[in-house]
Design an enzyme around this catalytic site. Structure first.
Site, PDB file in Angstrom:
ATOM      1  N   ARG A  42       7.443  62.160  -7.098  1.00 32.57           N
ATOM      2  CA  ARG A  42       7.406  61.585  -8.449  1.00 32.57           C
ATOM      3  C   ARG A  42       8.721  61.840  -9.166  1.00 32.57           C
ATOM      4  O   ARG A  42       9.126  61.079 -10.029  1.00 32.57           O
ATOM      5  CB  ARG A  42       6.269  62.208  -9.274  1.00 32.57           C
ATOM      6  CG  ARG A  42       4.892  61.867  -8.788  1.00 32.57           C
ATOM      7  CD  ARG A  42       3.854  62.315  -9.778  1.00 32.57           C
ATOM      8  NE  ARG A  42       4.189  61.833 -11.127  1.00 32.57           N
ATOM      9  CZ  ARG A  42       3.437  62.098 -12.188  1.00 32.57           C
ATOM     10  NH1 ARG A  42       2.345  62.828 -12.067  1.00 32.57           N
ATOM     11  NH2 ARG A  42       3.760  61.635 -13.378  1.00 32.57           N
ATOM     12  N   LYS A  53      14.807  61.692 -14.493  1.00 29.02           N
ATOM     13  CA  LYS A  53      13.540  60.939 -14.621  1.00 29.02           C
ATOM     14  C   LYS A  53      13.086  60.955 -16.081  1.00 29.02           C
ATOM     15  O   LYS A  53      12.674  59.929 -16.630  1.00 29.02           O
ATOM     16  CB  LYS A  53      12.486  61.593 -13.749  1.00 29.02           C
ATOM     17  CG  LYS A  53      11.040  61.274 -14.122  1.00 29.02           C
ATOM     18  CD  LYS A  53      10.043  61.962 -13.242  1.00 29.02           C
ATOM     19  CE  LYS A  53       9.633  63.331 -13.727  1.00 29.02           C
ATOM     20  NZ  LYS A  53       8.626  63.362 -14.803  1.00 29.02           N
ATOM     21  N   ASN A  54      13.184  62.113 -16.727  1.00 34.86           N
ATOM     22  CA  ASN A  54      12.636  62.257 -18.082  1.00 34.86           C
ATOM     23  C   ASN A  54      13.533  61.677 -19.170  1.00 34.86           C
ATOM     24  O   ASN A  54      13.165  61.675 -20.334  1.00 34.86           O
ATOM     25  CB  ASN A  54      12.304  63.727 -18.368  1.00 34.86           C
ATOM     26  CG  ASN A  54      11.119  64.200 -17.553  1.00 34.86           C
ATOM     27  OD1 ASN A  54      10.431  63.390 -16.918  1.00 34.86           O
ATOM     28  ND2 ASN A  54      10.877  65.496 -17.535  1.00 34.86           N
ATOM     29  N   CYS A  71      -4.689  66.707 -16.906  1.00 32.63           N
ATOM     30  CA  CYS A  71      -3.483  66.863 -16.079  1.00 32.63           C
ATOM     31  C   CYS A  71      -3.562  68.259 -15.462  1.00 32.63           C
ATOM     32  O   CYS A  71      -4.115  69.179 -16.053  1.00 32.63           O
ATOM     33  CB  CYS A  71      -2.255  66.719 -16.975  1.00 32.63           C
ATOM     34  SG  CYS A  71      -0.730  67.190 -16.147  1.00 32.63           S
ATOM     35  N   ARG A 105      -2.757  68.474 -22.410  1.00 32.26           N
ATOM     36  CA  ARG A 105      -1.675  67.527 -22.732  1.00 32.26           C
ATOM     37  C   ARG A 105      -2.176  66.329 -23.559  1.00 32.26           C
ATOM     38  O   ARG A 105      -2.047  65.181 -23.163  1.00 32.26           O
ATOM     39  CB  ARG A 105      -0.969  67.062 -21.472  1.00 32.26           C
ATOM     40  CG  ARG A 105      -0.329  68.207 -20.717  1.00 32.26           C
ATOM     41  CD  ARG A 105       0.444  67.736 -19.522  1.00 32.26           C
ATOM     42  NE  ARG A 105       1.711  67.098 -19.913  1.00 32.26           N
ATOM     43  CZ  ARG A 105       2.527  66.516 -19.031  1.00 32.26           C
ATOM     44  NH1 ARG A 105       2.196  66.434 -17.764  1.00 32.26           N
ATOM     45  NH2 ARG A 105       3.654  65.966 -19.443  1.00 32.26           N
ATOM     46  N   ASP A 151       9.763  73.491 -17.189  1.00 32.43           N
ATOM     47  CA  ASP A 151       9.869  72.745 -15.925  1.00 32.43           C
ATOM     48  C   ASP A 151      10.647  73.520 -14.870  1.00 32.43           C
ATOM     49  O   ASP A 151      10.760  73.066 -13.738  1.00 32.43           O
ATOM     50  CB  ASP A 151      10.540  71.384 -16.143  1.00 32.43           C
ATOM     51  CG  ASP A 151       9.642  70.440 -16.909  1.00 32.43           C
ATOM     52  OD1 ASP A 151      10.108  69.393 -17.353  1.00 32.43           O
ATOM     53  OD2 ASP A 151       8.454  70.792 -17.096  1.00 32.43           O
TER      54      ASP A 151
HETATM   55  C1  EPZ Z   1       7.698  66.334 -21.447  1.00 33.48           C
HETATM   56  O1  EPZ Z   1       6.298  66.172 -21.395  1.00 33.48           O
HETATM   57  C2  EPZ Z   1       8.172  66.229 -20.004  1.00 33.48           C
HETATM   58  N1  EPZ Z   1       7.844  64.901 -19.462  1.00 33.48           N
HETATM   59  C3  EPZ Z   1       7.514  67.328 -19.172  1.00 33.48           C
HETATM   60  O2  EPZ Z   1       8.055  67.246 -17.872  1.00 33.48           O
HETATM   61  C4  EPZ Z   1       7.872  68.684 -19.766  1.00 33.48           C
HETATM   62  O3  EPZ Z   1       7.197  69.692 -19.054  1.00 33.48           O
HETATM   63  C5  EPZ Z   1       7.438  68.721 -21.240  1.00 33.48           C
HETATM   64  O4  EPZ Z   1       8.048  67.630 -21.963  1.00 33.48           O
HETATM   65  C6  EPZ Z   1       7.848  70.016 -21.924  1.00 33.48           C
HETATM   66  O5  EPZ Z   1       9.234  70.169 -21.853  1.00 33.48           O
HETATM   67  C7  EPZ Z   1       8.597  63.845 -19.818  1.00 33.48           C
HETATM   68  O6  EPZ Z   1       9.554  63.953 -20.565  1.00 33.48           O
HETATM   69  C8  EPZ Z   1       8.205  62.524 -19.224  1.00 33.48           C
HETATM   70  P1  EPZ Z   1       5.274  67.914 -24.772  1.00 33.48           P
HETATM   71  P2  EPZ Z   1       5.479  65.970 -22.771  1.00 33.48           P
HETATM   72  O7  EPZ Z   1       4.680  66.807 -25.576  1.00 33.48           O
HETATM   73  O8  EPZ Z   1       6.304  65.261 -23.749  1.00 33.48           O
HETATM   74  C9  EPZ Z   1       1.357  69.812 -26.577  1.00 33.48           C
HETATM   75  C10 EPZ Z   1       8.015  67.172 -15.539  1.00 33.48           C
HETATM   76  O9  EPZ Z   1       7.770  68.097 -14.767  1.00 33.48           O
HETATM   77  N2  EPZ Z   1       1.140  68.485 -27.199  1.00 33.48           N
HETATM   78  O10 EPZ Z   1       6.630  68.390 -25.133  1.00 33.48           O
HETATM   79  O11 EPZ Z   1       4.150  65.392 -22.395  1.00 33.48           O
HETATM   80  C11 EPZ Z   1       1.271  69.761 -25.066  1.00 33.48           C
HETATM   81  O12 EPZ Z   1      -0.070  69.866 -24.630  1.00 33.48           O
HETATM   82  C12 EPZ Z   1       7.165  66.981 -16.766  1.00 33.48           C
HETATM   83  O13 EPZ Z   1       8.980  66.376 -15.431  1.00 33.48           O
HETATM   84  C13 EPZ Z   1       0.045  68.320 -28.039  1.00 33.48           C
HETATM   85  O14 EPZ Z   1      -0.729  69.243 -28.264  1.00 33.48           O
HETATM   86  O15 EPZ Z   1       5.281  67.461 -23.243  1.00 33.48           O
HETATM   87  C14 EPZ Z   1       2.114  70.947 -24.660  1.00 33.48           C
HETATM   88  O16 EPZ Z   1       1.325  72.117 -24.735  1.00 33.48           O
HETATM   89  C15 EPZ Z   1       5.939  67.870 -16.739  1.00 33.48           C
HETATM   90  N3  EPZ Z   1      -0.148  67.100 -28.625  1.00 33.48           N
HETATM   91  C16 EPZ Z   1       3.200  70.990 -25.729  1.00 33.48           C
HETATM   92  O17 EPZ Z   1       2.685  70.230 -26.835  1.00 33.48           O
HETATM   93  C17 EPZ Z   1       0.700  66.039 -28.399  1.00 33.48           C
HETATM   94  O18 EPZ Z   1       0.476  64.959 -28.969  1.00 33.48           O
HETATM   95  C18 EPZ Z   1       4.529  70.377 -25.292  1.00 33.48           C
HETATM   96  O19 EPZ Z   1       4.242  69.116 -24.712  1.00 33.48           O
HETATM   97  C19 EPZ Z   1       1.793  66.228 -27.530  1.00 33.48           C
HETATM   98  C20 EPZ Z   1       2.003  67.461 -26.951  1.00 33.48           C
END
Ligand code: EPZ
Length: 452
Positions: free
Chosen positions: A417, A39-40, A137, A142, A325
C-alpha cells in the site's frame, strides 16, 4: 531450510493479494537506495484536482496500491485519471471537468481511509458529496468527526445514514475552525474546502506535517490564497474558482526513515537518496542518541550502523515530533539496542500489533497500554509472521533482515500500500528477500497429489 521447500512451490504471479515475503537475515545493507514520492502527500494532492475543471499534473507519484485505489475512486466519480510509471517519470494527470456523481462507496473507503479526503473538495466545488463512513482500522478507531465538524462550521449540512455521510452546501462560508485534536487529513480536507469558500477561513491547531505544506503549495499554484501552512495557524481567503497546475510531490519521509533504520539495524553503510533530510530531524536526533552514525546531505542521508546500539525512549507526537508512522520500525531497532527502551504511542490506541510478532521472533517486549518496554539486545530468529498494517509490515521486514535463518511474512499486501517495489530496493543493497505468491487451494491439493 525453514521455508526453502515452500518457496519452490509454483505460484501464480497474479495472486499478489496473498503475497508473502521470504527473507534470510544477516546481510549488512550496503550501497544506495532511492526514495519514492510520498504516498501521504500524493493522496491529498490527487483529491485537490477535484477543485478545478482544468488538468492537474502531479510528478513523483509512488507506484503503490493506495494510489491505484485513489485513481479508481476518482475515475468512478467521472474524473479522467491517467497514471504512468515510466523510467523517467512517475506521473498522474487528472481532469475533473466531468464529475457525474460525487459519491464514494464503501468498497473503496474500506480499503483506504484517506478516501475521506475527497469530502471537502466535493462539497466546495459541487455543493454535495456522499462518502461512505470509514469502518474500523487495525491501528485504532480513526473517526472523521473533526472533518465533519469543520465542514459544518463552514456551513455544510451533514446527515449520516446507512453508513454514509451526505454533505450539502449552496456555497461554503469562511469561518474560524479550531481543531479539537491535531489531525493530518482533517487539516488537509478543510484546507481544500476553504479554498473555494466565501470569505476568510482561519484554522487553528492545524497539523504541521510536510505533507500539509506540500498540499498548500499545490493549491497556491492552482490559485488558492493560503498563508501559514506548515504552522498551527492557517489563513485562507476563498476564491470563486481554481485553475490547473503542475506539481512535484515531496519525497516520502517515512520510506526514507524506514531505509535509514534498515541500514542501522543490519550494521550496514547505506546511502538513502532523493529524500528531504530536514523532514527527519526527530528521527536523526533519536538515532544519534541510540548510537547510529547519520550524515545528512542536501537530498540524501548516509547511515552507518557499525556502532553498538544503546536503548533510548521514544514518544510518538505530531510533527515535528517523532512520527507515529516510524514507531513500529523503531521498535525493531530497539530489540537490537543494549538496555530497555520505553516506546509510548500517543497518537493511535492500537498500534502495537507488530510487537507480538516480534516476540515470536525472540524479542523481549512487554506491552502496558500505550507503552511498550523493549529489552535488548536479543538475537532474533526467523519465523512465520503476519503483517497487520502498513508500518507493522515494514517493521517485520526490518526484524527479518537481522534475524538468523529465514522469516516468512504473510499478507504483504499491507506493505504494497505504501512502499514502492520494496523487495527490489532492498535486494539492490544486498538483502536476501523474495516475494512468493500463495497458490490457490485446489492447486495446492494438486501439487500435493503430484508429490511436489
Ligand atoms: C494521517 O492519517 C496519515 N495518513 C497516517 O499515516 C498517519 O499515521 C497519521 O496521519 C498521523 O500522523 C495519511 O496522511 C493518508 P490523524 P490521519 O487524523 O489523518 C484522531 C500511514 O501509515 N482523529 O492525524 O487519518 C485519530 O483517531 C498512515 O501512512 C479523530 O479523533 O490521522 C488519531 O488518534 C497510517 N477524529 C489522531 O486524531 C478525526 O476526525 C490523529 O489522526 C480525525 C482524527
Amino acid at each position: 531450510m525453514l521455508l526453502g521447500a515452500y518457496a519452490k512451490l509454483h505460484y501464480n504471479p497474479n495472486q499478489l493479494a496473498m503475497d508473502k515475503f521470504v527473507i534470510r537475515g544477516g546481510n549488512p545493507l550496503l550501497g544506495t537506495v532511492r526514495v519514492s514520492g510520498a504516498k501521504n502527500a500524493a493522496l491529498p494532492a490527487m483529491a485537490a484536482a477535484l477543485l478545478t475543471e482544468e488538468q492537474v499534473i502531479l510528478e513523483n507519484i509512488p507506484q503503490v496500491r493506495d494510489i491505484e485505489t485513489e485513481r479508481k475512486l476518482l475515475a468512478a466519480m467521472g474524473a479522467e485519471v491517467e497514471l504512468g510509471f515510466g523510467r523517467a517519470h512517475h506521473r498522474t494527470t487528472i481532469s475533473c471537468g466531468s464529475i457525474r456523481n460525487p459519491e464514494v462507496g464503501y468498497d473503496l473507503v474500506k480499503t483506504m481511509r484517506a478516501s475521506s479526503l475527497v469530502l471537502g473538495p466535493l462539497v466546495a466545488r459541487f455543493g454535495r458529496a456522499r462518502v461512505s463512513l470509514p469502518g474500523g482500522c487495525a491501528i485504532g478507531a480513526r473517526p472523521i468527526d473533526l472533518h465533519i465538524k469543520g465542514l459544518e462550521r463552514l456551513g455544510a449540512r451533514i446527515t449520516q445514514e446507512h453508513g454514509y455521510i451526505e454533505a450539502r452546501a449552496d456555497r461554503l462560508k469562511g469561518e474560524e475552525i479550531v481543531f479539537d485534536k491535531i489531525t493530518v487529513t482533517g487539516t488537509e480536507d478543510l484546507l481544500m474546502a476553504a479554498t473555494l469558500a466565501e470569505g476568510e477561513t482561519l484554522m487553528l491547531n492545524c497539523a504541521r506535517e510536510p505533507e500539509v505544506q506540500d498540499l498548500a503549495e499545490l493549491l497556491i499554484k492552482m490559485g488558492a490564497k493560503i498563508e501559514g501552512a506548515g504552522t498551527a495557524t492557517i489563513r485562507i481567503q476563498g476564491v470563486t474558482r481554481l485553475h490547473g497546475a503542475k506539481h512535484k510531490i515531496i519525497p516520502d519521509r517515512i520510506e526514507a526513515a524506514t531505509f535509514i533504520i534498515a541500514g542501522a539495524i543490519t550494521g550496514g553503510d547505506l546511502n538513502v537518496t532523493a529524500c528531504e533530510p530536514q523532514h527527519l530531524d526527530a528521527l536523526f536526533q533519536k538515532l544519534q542518541e541510540v548510537g547510529v552514525k547519520i550524515v545528512p546531505g542536501p537530498d540524501s542521508v548516509r547511515v552507518m550502523g557499525d556502532n553498538p546500539l544503546q536503548a533510548a525512549d521514544v514518544n510518538t507526537e505530531e510533527y515535528p515530533g517523532f512520527p507515529t508512522d516510524m514507531q513500529a520500525q523503531y521498535m525493531a531497532l530497539a530489540t537490537q539496542a543494549e538496555g530497555a527502551s520505553i516506546i509510548t504511542e500517543n497518537i493511535f490506541e492500537n498500534r502495537f500489533m507488530h510487537a507480538l510478532e516480534m516476540v515470536r521472533m525472540g524479542a523481549n517486549i512487554k506491552i502496558e497500554g500505550r507503552r511498550a518496554v523493549v529489552r535488548g539486545r536479543t538475537a532474533l530468529s526467523g519465523a512465520a509472521v503476519l503483517a497487520s498494517d502498513l508500518r507493522a509490515s515494514a517493521s517485520l521486514v526490518l526484524a527479518a533482515l537481522v534475524a538468523d535463518d529465514e522469516t516468512i511474512i504473510d499478507r504483504v499486501y499491507h506493505i504494497d500500500r505504501g512502499y514502492e517495489h520494496i523487495e527490489e530496493k532492498l535486494k539492490g543493497v544486498g538483502a536476501q528477500i523474495r516475494r512468493i505468491g500463495e497458490i490457490f487451494p485446489k492447486k495446492k491439493a494438486m501439487a500435493k497429489a503430484a508429490g511436489r
